[in-house]
Design a protein around this motif. Structure first.
Motif, mmCIF file in Angstrom:
data_model
loop_
_atom_site.group_PDB
_atom_site.id
_atom_site.type_symbol
_atom_site.label_atom_id
_atom_site.label_comp_id
_atom_site.label_asym_id
_atom_site.label_seq_id
_atom_site.Cartn_x
_atom_site.Cartn_y
_atom_site.Cartn_z
ATOM 1 N N LEU A 70 0.855 -1.184 0.000
ATOM 2 C CA LEU A 70 0.000 0.000 0.000
ATOM 3 C C LEU A 70 0.891 1.233 0.000
ATOM 4 O O LEU A 70 1.687 1.434 0.926
ATOM 5 C CB LEU A 70 -0.917 -0.002 1.219
ATOM 6 C CG LEU A 70 -1.868 1.188 1.350
ATOM 7 C CD1 LEU A 70 -2.810 1.276 0.155
ATOM 8 C CD2 LEU A 70 -2.666 1.097 2.651
ATOM 9 N N ASP A 71 0.772 2.048 -1.024
ATOM 10 C CA ASP A 71 1.605 3.243 -1.166
ATOM 11 C C ASP A 71 0.930 4.415 -0.473
ATOM 12 O O ASP A 71 -0.061 4.955 -0.966
ATOM 13 C CB ASP A 71 1.830 3.540 -2.651
ATOM 14 C CG ASP A 71 2.766 4.725 -2.874
ATOM 15 O OD1 ASP A 71 3.256 5.292 -1.874
ATOM 16 O OD2 ASP A 71 2.991 5.084 -4.040
ATOM 17 N N ALA A 72 1.459 4.786 0.664
ATOM 18 C CA ALA A 72 0.957 5.957 1.384
ATOM 19 C C ALA A 72 2.010 7.051 1.411
ATOM 20 O O ALA A 72 2.057 7.863 2.332
ATOM 21 C CB ALA A 72 0.550 5.579 2.801
ATOM 22 N N TYR A 73 2.866 7.078 0.377
ATOM 23 C CA TYR A 73 3.978 8.018 0.372
ATOM 24 C C TYR A 73 4.158 8.797 -0.924
ATOM 25 O O TYR A 73 4.541 9.964 -0.910
ATOM 26 C CB TYR A 73 5.275 7.260 0.690
ATOM 27 C CG TYR A 73 6.516 8.106 0.582
ATOM 28 C CD1 TYR A 73 6.674 9.233 1.384
ATOM 29 C CD2 TYR A 73 7.520 7.805 -0.322
ATOM 30 C CE1 TYR A 73 7.808 10.038 1.283
ATOM 31 C CE2 TYR A 73 8.663 8.591 -0.423
ATOM 32 C CZ TYR A 73 8.798 9.707 0.375
ATOM 33 O OH TYR A 73 9.904 10.496 0.273
ATOM 34 N N ASN A 74 3.886 8.216 -2.064
ATOM 35 C CA ASN A 74 4.288 8.817 -3.336
ATOM 36 C C ASN A 74 3.203 9.701 -3.944
ATOM 37 O O ASN A 74 2.119 9.219 -4.287
ATOM 38 C CB ASN A 74 4.689 7.727 -4.332
ATOM 39 C CG ASN A 74 5.985 7.062 -3.931
ATOM 40 O OD1 ASN A 74 7.050 7.661 -4.004
ATOM 41 N ND2 ASN A 74 5.899 5.824 -3.465
ATOM 42 N N ASN A 75 3.544 10.979 -4.103
ATOM 43 C CA ASN A 75 2.567 11.928 -4.656
ATOM 44 C C ASN A 75 2.745 12.168 -6.143
ATOM 45 O O ASN A 75 1.937 12.851 -6.759
ATOM 46 C CB ASN A 75 2.649 13.267 -3.917
ATOM 47 C CG ASN A 75 3.954 14.003 -4.162
ATOM 48 O OD1 ASN A 75 5.000 13.387 -4.379
ATOM 49 N ND2 ASN A 75 3.917 15.322 -4.111
ATOM 50 N N PRO A 77 2.474 9.975 -8.736
ATOM 51 C CA PRO A 77 1.317 9.421 -9.444
ATOM 52 C C PRO A 77 0.029 9.964 -8.826
ATOM 53 O O PRO A 77 -0.716 9.249 -8.144
ATOM 54 C CB PRO A 77 1.464 7.919 -9.239
ATOM 55 C CG PRO A 77 2.147 7.797 -7.916
ATOM 56 C CD PRO A 77 3.090 8.976 -7.831
ATOM 57 N N CYS A 78 -0.239 11.211 -9.090
ATOM 58 C CA CYS A 78 -1.307 11.964 -8.414
ATOM 59 C C CYS A 78 -2.633 11.206 -8.396
ATOM 60 O O CYS A 78 -3.233 11.020 -7.347
ATOM 61 C CB CYS A 78 -1.457 13.314 -9.124
ATOM 62 S SG CYS A 78 -2.846 14.317 -8.610
ATOM 63 N N VAL A 79 -3.096 10.757 -9.553
ATOM 64 C CA VAL A 79 -4.409 10.095 -9.625
ATOM 65 C C VAL A 79 -4.292 8.580 -9.575
ATOM 66 O O VAL A 79 -5.261 7.865 -9.814
ATOM 67 C CB VAL A 79 -5.197 10.546 -10.872
ATOM 68 C CG1 VAL A 79 -5.535 12.026 -10.775
ATOM 69 C CG2 VAL A 79 -4.427 10.263 -12.160
ATOM 70 N N GLY A 80 -3.106 8.074 -9.252
ATOM 71 C CA GLY A 80 -2.919 6.638 -9.081
ATOM 72 C C GLY A 80 -1.875 6.073 -10.017
ATOM 73 O O GLY A 80 -1.695 6.541 -11.137
ATOM 74 N N ILE A 411 5.558 4.655 3.980
ATOM 75 C CA ILE A 411 5.509 6.046 4.433
ATOM 76 C C ILE A 411 6.958 6.500 4.569
ATOM 77 O O ILE A 411 7.883 5.748 4.289
ATOM 78 C CB ILE A 411 4.749 6.216 5.770
ATOM 79 C CG1 ILE A 411 5.392 5.357 6.880
ATOM 80 C CG2 ILE A 411 3.273 5.855 5.595
ATOM 81 C CD1 ILE A 411 4.780 5.561 8.257
ATOM 82 N N ASN A 412 7.178 7.740 5.001
ATOM 83 C CA ASN A 412 8.539 8.214 5.239
ATOM 84 C C ASN A 412 8.506 9.285 6.315
ATOM 85 O O ASN A 412 7.468 9.496 6.961
ATOM 86 C CB ASN A 412 9.176 8.731 3.943
ATOM 87 C CG ASN A 412 10.697 8.567 3.942
ATOM 88 O OD1 ASN A 412 11.306 8.267 4.966
ATOM 89 N ND2 ASN A 412 11.318 8.782 2.806
ATOM 90 N N ARG A 424 1.471 10.506 2.613
ATOM 91 C CA ARG A 424 1.148 11.314 1.432
ATOM 92 C C ARG A 424 0.874 10.385 0.242
ATOM 93 O O ARG A 424 1.654 10.295 -0.686
ATOM 94 C CB ARG A 424 2.336 12.238 1.156
ATOM 95 C CG ARG A 424 2.228 13.157 -0.024
ATOM 96 C CD ARG A 424 3.580 13.739 -0.389
ATOM 97 N NE ARG A 424 4.563 12.703 -0.696
ATOM 98 C CZ ARG A 424 5.837 12.922 -1.031
ATOM 99 N NH1 ARG A 424 6.301 14.153 -1.075
ATOM 100 N NH2 ARG A 424 6.665 11.909 -1.289
ATOM 101 N N PRO A 425 -0.245 9.680 0.278
ATOM 102 C CA PRO A 425 -0.498 8.673 -0.760
ATOM 103 C C PRO A 425 -0.976 9.285 -2.080
ATOM 104 O O PRO A 425 -1.377 10.449 -2.129
ATOM 105 C CB PRO A 425 -1.617 7.836 -0.138
ATOM 106 C CG PRO A 425 -2.363 8.795 0.730
ATOM 107 C CD PRO A 425 -1.315 9.729 1.287
#
Length: 449
Positions: A70-75, A77-80, A411-412, A424-425
């Motif tokens: 689960l990516d809760a860090y990378n912004n 890929p704004c819409v996924g 996360i980071n 910041r997913p």
């Protein structure tokens, strides 16, 4: 030189320790060894055990063995990750033509009109570049041309980019990247930093006034104040929002302009509005955008009040080979399509509210969590050794980050002491993702917090 570089790299949160390379799985170890032989200096990996991904969808990344993270860090890929509408738009344009702004492109004009329609009408001119660093570089260049000043004001641990110019006002880069003599630092809008007996608004106004006076004392007229509208590298400070008007008034009174850096906070990231500055009830002179604009394609933007950029445009030629070219513009237009069709802003608002509420409930009795803060899908959890002293605990923060990674959630960290969890997913993060995140975080908190 070596000690300075070491201090700069050490400032980077949650970096991989090459000393444990031999403990990694064989394929991962070999790939990192090959990477070290061919890549230039300054690169870092994150997590105690780095991870390699081969595909993704929504807010999920898949590793070589098929494990779902689960990516809760990378912004970026704004819409996924790998959003099909964006991927199809890019592939379709790639198969047709890729020209630049020296040629007439109706699609470019269409995109500019659509993007500008999301801004107040006073902000009506768009320039396109390739990265947030380029956007901030151009914004400051125009600000200097317009004001005749050189002075720059930023928050104390801000990050705005990596070009030589922008790095000179990005204190978050650390000791190895010196600040310019024309740069002054002010506190981030952390209410706890305000002088007792004053409001945050008064404190921030005094900070800016003092920075302007010190610049003038050293022979620098103010060109611009530039702030990240979520103060992400300072530790994530999205609220309160009642101080910014006075700050901007001080900047304008000194002949400077206000640049709102929306690389992190824009495109509905904060939920309540498309742009972070809107939450503060202020009108910037210049707005910059970056990473999320093309969902991974290299496109960024600078939006101006016309009166700020007119003289620059008459006197200086600006051309960027890939800025405004057909393929990144197609990606940008597709991102706007998704934001509209999927009602992304509402999803961000709902998911963000649920995420913060859940985190506050999990950590309410923890002596090691000073605060859960943020807006929309930008959330910070400040980890300390003691709630009373607020002494940062970077080691505990990194333990939590790596425990989450071991449970396949990314996360980071962020902030002056890298002791604030940065959550910041991608904006595809939905209610099921929130549930998975909170259940996993509760397991980690039971052991660590």
């Amino acid at each position: 030189m070596t000690s300075t570089l070491s201090r700069a790299i050490a400032h980077y949160p949650n970096r991989f320790d090459p000393g444990v390379l031999g403990e990694l799985p064989e394929h991962l170890r070999e790939t990192i060894q090959r990477r070290n032989k061919v890549l230039g200096p300054g690169y870092t990996l994150i997590y105690k055990e780095p991870v390699e991904f081969v595909s993704g969808h929504g807010a999920h990344l898949i590793d070589r063995d098929g494990n779902d993270y689960l990516d809760a860090y990378n912004n970026v890929p704004c819409v996924g990750h790998a959003h099909p509408h964006v991927a199809e738009a890019v592939a379709r344009q790639m198969a047709m033509v890729n020209t630049n702004t020296r040629y007439v492109q109706e699609a470019l004009v269409d995109y500019a009109e659509r993007l500008l329609s999301t801004f107040p009408e006073e902000l009506s001119k768009l320039s396109i570049a390739c990265s947030g660093s380029e956007a901030n570089d151009l914004a400051v260049r125009v600000a200097r041309f317009h004001t005749g000043g050189e002075g720059i004001i930023v928050t104390r641990w801000a990050y705005h980019g990596i070009t030589r110019e922008v790095a000179s006002f990005s204190p978050h880069l650390g000791a190895g990247s010196p600040l310019g003599p024309n740069v002054r630092l002010i506190d981030p809008p952390d209410p706890r930093l305000a002088v007792p007996g004053t409001t945050l608004a008064e404190h921030m106004r005094q900070q800016v006034r003092g920075a302007i006076a010190d610049l003038e004392r050293h022979g620098y007229r103010l060109a611009a104040l530039i702030t990240d509208c979520a103060y992400t590298s300072d530790g994530i400070f999205t609220d309160p929002v009642d101080y910014m008007q006075g700050v901007v008034e001080e900047v304008h009174a000194a002949g400077g302009v206000y640049i709102a850096d929306e690389v992190q906070s824009g495109f509905a990231r904060l939920g309540e509005s498309m742009w972070g500055f809107s939450r503060h009830g202020v009108l910037p002179d210049i707005v910059t955008m970056g990473k999320p604009m093309g969902n991974g394609m290299p496109i960024s933007g600078v939006v101006f009040r016309p009166e700020v950029c007119e003289e620059f445009g008459r006197n200086v030629r600006y051309f960027n080979t890939f800025g405004g070219s057909s393929i990144p513009v197609a990606a940008g237009a597709a991102v706007l399509d998704v934001l509209e069709k999927e009602n992304v802003q509402q999803r961000v608002l709902e998911s963000g509210n649920a995420l913060r509420a859940g985190l506050r409930e999990i950590t309410k009795d923890s002596p090691y969590v000073a605060e859960v803060r943020g807006a929309g899908l930008y959330v910070g959890v400040e980890i300390v050794k003691d709630r009373e002293t607020l002494e940062p605990d970077r080691l505990l923060t990194e333990d939590v980050i790596n425990d989450m990674r071991d449970r396949r959630i990314l996360i980071n960290g962020t902030g002056k002491s890298a002791n604030t969890l940065k959550i910041r997913p991608p904006l595809a993060f939905d209610s099921a993702d929130v549930t998975r995140f909170l259940e996993t975080f509760a397991e980690v908190a039971k052991n660590r917090l």
